[in-house]
Design a protein around this motif. Structure first.
Motif, short mmCIF file in Angstrom:
data_model
loop_
_atom_site.label_atom_id
_atom_site.label_comp_id
_atom_site.label_asym_id
_atom_site.label_seq_id
_atom_site.Cartn_x
_atom_site.Cartn_y
_atom_site.Cartn_z
N SER A 1 64.26 -16.12 81.91
CA SER A 1 62.95 -16.74 81.67
C SER A 1 61.89 -16.06 82.52
O SER A 1 60.79 -15.74 82.03
CB SER A 1 63.02 -18.24 82.00
N ALA B 1 66.93 -18.30 76.83
CA ALA B 1 65.77 -18.34 77.72
C ALA B 1 64.47 -17.89 77.05
O ALA B 1 63.48 -18.64 77.05
CB ALA B 1 66.06 -17.50 78.97
N THR C 1 61.59 -20.71 76.30
CA THR C 1 60.41 -20.58 77.16
C THR C 1 59.31 -19.76 76.49
O THR C 1 58.13 -19.94 76.80
CB THR C 1 60.80 -19.97 78.51
N LEU D 1 57.51 -22.33 74.71
CA LEU D 1 56.70 -23.10 75.66
C LEU D 1 55.40 -22.38 75.99
O LEU D 1 54.33 -22.98 76.03
CB LEU D 1 57.49 -23.34 76.95
N ALA D 2 55.51 -21.07 76.22
CA ALA D 2 54.33 -20.29 76.61
C ALA D 2 53.33 -20.15 75.47
O ALA D 2 52.13 -20.05 75.71
CB ALA D 2 54.75 -18.91 77.10
N ASN E 1 50.47 -22.07 80.48
CA ASN E 1 51.76 -22.21 79.81
C ASN E 1 52.83 -21.34 80.45
O ASN E 1 54.01 -21.69 80.43
CB ASN E 1 51.62 -21.87 78.33
N TYR E 2 52.44 -20.20 81.01
CA TYR E 2 53.42 -19.40 81.73
C TYR E 2 54.00 -20.19 82.89
O TYR E 2 55.17 -20.02 83.26
CB TYR E 2 52.79 -18.10 82.24
N VAL F 1 56.92 -21.93 81.87
CA VAL F 1 58.10 -21.07 81.82
C VAL F 1 58.82 -21.09 83.16
O VAL F 1 60.04 -21.27 83.24
CB VAL F 1 57.70 -19.62 81.45
N ALA G 1 60.43 -24.46 83.73
CA ALA G 1 61.68 -24.57 82.97
C ALA G 1 62.79 -23.77 83.64
O ALA G 1 63.95 -24.21 83.68
CB ALA G 1 61.46 -24.08 81.54
N ALA G 2 62.44 -22.60 84.19
CA ALA G 2 63.43 -21.79 84.90
C ALA G 2 63.94 -22.54 86.13
O ALA G 2 65.14 -22.52 86.44
CB ALA G 2 62.83 -20.46 85.30
#
Length: 500
Positions: free
Chosen positions: A39, A168, A172, A175-176, A187-188, A191, A194-195
């Protein structure tokens, strides 16, 4: 009694799907750690440009160098993490500390300060060094010395690695791109969050599952003192700021003057040990070091996936699909693990087919093929940039996808072969050090990849012209090195004295 003796005969584990039950616990622990790692890998350089440079392409060069330094230090740290586990606190404690430090670092990366961002990356690097080499070592300890399921167990574990690497970018990357309507750099941060959650899942999975290991990976009785854990934690507290200084002030250019001498030192130690052994062992070490040099070249260009290829995908690839849907940049990073899952059995069958007819390529020839396949990936991009740019200055979707597939074929000809080669060619007393040399070749290649990507982007960011120039250079150097290695492979085979 030392740890090696204690674990030479594996406990009689309950079985699950034909393998010791703890294998599946280690599988999921590694799955979530790799989810966290990949990710970060796909988003890192893009986030730097988006957040610290407000999307200005002029930030690509620094982003590429940070990615290269981060990649290099990730692999270099494995050498020291393996030593800590072997000599000080054992595998289980190393994994737990490493997972915790990585999780904290991933959450720190989310914060807006550049210094805290780099400090978080330093924590991820140090934590990975304690985690990554040691969980792989534990898989082998689940099987007795003559258990023919060992190789299949590692294959299943490797699928966990690629499963995490596949999921991943898909999750993600979504998500971004689509999770909120906020600016992309926000949004990054999702990521990285989430990682961090993935790393906590890895930590908890191992924490609650480690009892099933029945002592495998625990420190030897004379090393069981908890004070050793305290000393390691103090070592982490000292090492993280040092790694931060390497990232923030030494950079990719200066890091070459750290990694280069370290690589030379490892080579000298291997040569000295081989001389003490005999001439055959010296020849084998020389063959291994020659192949290490070509390995550096392979990884220098392969690791463009985190920098140049991402910049290309974001700015120069037509990602519009049916219905106006836009393919997320991060999803390109799932092509390689998907290709590994699909192609690894085919490549294995090809080697077996050729072996039965005594035509399987030798180790240096496989490495030569890996360089050529890597070069062919760049050839596809060169063709697209020279012939397929549309009126909007974009190339089609398929060339970058095909490039990833061709590079993956190259990786399958090199990565598993390299690990096996080290165990066959290294002096028996220094196999661990030689494995460290292998990881150093990845580290040096990773650092050089950042410097190359920074050169391709230049002061103003990647353009179609700069990408065409850089990728043309990459194609010729990789292909030329691959052909050279194929030509000198008879000499290297001679130095290997029958090892295949």
């Amino acid at each position: 009694m030392n740890q090696a003796i204690e674990t030479s005969i594996a406990p009689d584990y309950p079985q699950m799907l034909g393998h010791p039950r703890p294998l599946w616990m280690l599988f999921m622990t590694e799955f979530w750690e790799r989810f966290a790692f990949y990710s970060v890998s796909w988003a890192l350089a893009l986030y730097i440009v988006a957040h610290f440079y407000n999307g200005d392409p002029a930030g690509q060069a620094w982003a590429a160098q940070i990615f290269g330094s981060y990649t290099a230090l990730i692999y270099a740290s494995s050498i020291f993490g393996g030593y800590v586990a072997d000599k000080i606190i054992g595998y289980q404690r190393s994994i737990l500390i490493g997972a915790l430090v990585m999780a904290l670092g991933l959450f720190a990366v989310m914060l807006p300060s550049r210094d805290i961002f780099l400090f978080g990356l330093a924590m991820v690097i140090v934590g990975n060094g304690l985690f990554k080499p040691n969980i792989s070592s534990m898989v082998g300890q689940l099987y007795g010395p003559n258990d023919d399921r060992r190789d299949r167990g590692f294959t299943l574990f490797y699928m966990g690695i690629n499963g995490g690497a596949l999921l991943a970018p898909l999750l993600t990357g979504w998500l971004a791109s689509y999770f909120t309507d906020t600016p992309l750099q926000q949004n990054y941060k999702l990521v990285f969050g989430a990682a961090g959650v993935g790393m906590l899942l890895s930590l908890f999975w191992f924490w609650f599952g480690r009892r099933g290991l029945r002592g495998v990976g625990r420190p030897a009785p004379e090393a069981a003192s908890r004070m050793r854990v305290v000393w390691v934690l103090l070592g982490v507290a000292v090492t993280v700021p040092l790694v931060y200084l390497l990232l923030a002030y030494v950079g990719a250019n200066g890091l070459q003057f750290v990694l280069g001498p370290l690589f030379v030192a490892v080579a000298i130690m291997l040569i000295v040990e081989a001389i003490r052994h005999d001439r055959v062992q010296l020849d084998r070490v020389l063959a291994m070091l020659i192949i290490f040099a070509f390995s550096v070249l392979f990884w220098m260009f392969y690791f463009q996936l985190g920098t140049s290829f991402n910049f290309l995908a974001e700015n120069l690839v037509d990602r519009k699909m049916f219905g106006g849907w836009v393919f997320p940049v991060g999803w390109f990073q799932s092509v390689s693990p998907l290709a590994i899952i699909a192609l690894a059995p085919i490549v294995t069958l090809i080697w077996a087919f050729l072996a039965k007819r005594h035509k399987e390529p030798s180790i240096p020839r496989k490495f030569g093929l890996s360089l050529i396949f890597n070069g062919l990936g760049f050839a596809v991009l060169v063709y697209a940039l020279a012939r397929l740019i549309d009126g909007n200055g974009l190339i089609p979707f398929w060339p970058l996808t095909l490039c990833y597939v061709l590079q993956t074929v190259g990786e399958l000809c090199l990565s598993p072969i390299g690990l096996s080669m080290v165990t066959k060619l290294a002096p028996p007393r220094l196999v661990g050090l030689a494995m460290g040399g292998w990881f150093l070749s990845l580290a040096v290649g990773g650092n050089l990849s950042g410097l190359l990507a920074g050169h391709i982007s230049g002061e103003n960011g990647m353009t179609a012209a700069s990408a065409l120039s850089g990728f043309t250079f990459s194609f010729w150097l990789l292909t030329g090195a691959g052909v050279l290695l194929l030509l000198i492979s008879p000499l290297i085979n001679k130095l290997m004295h029958g090892v295949r």
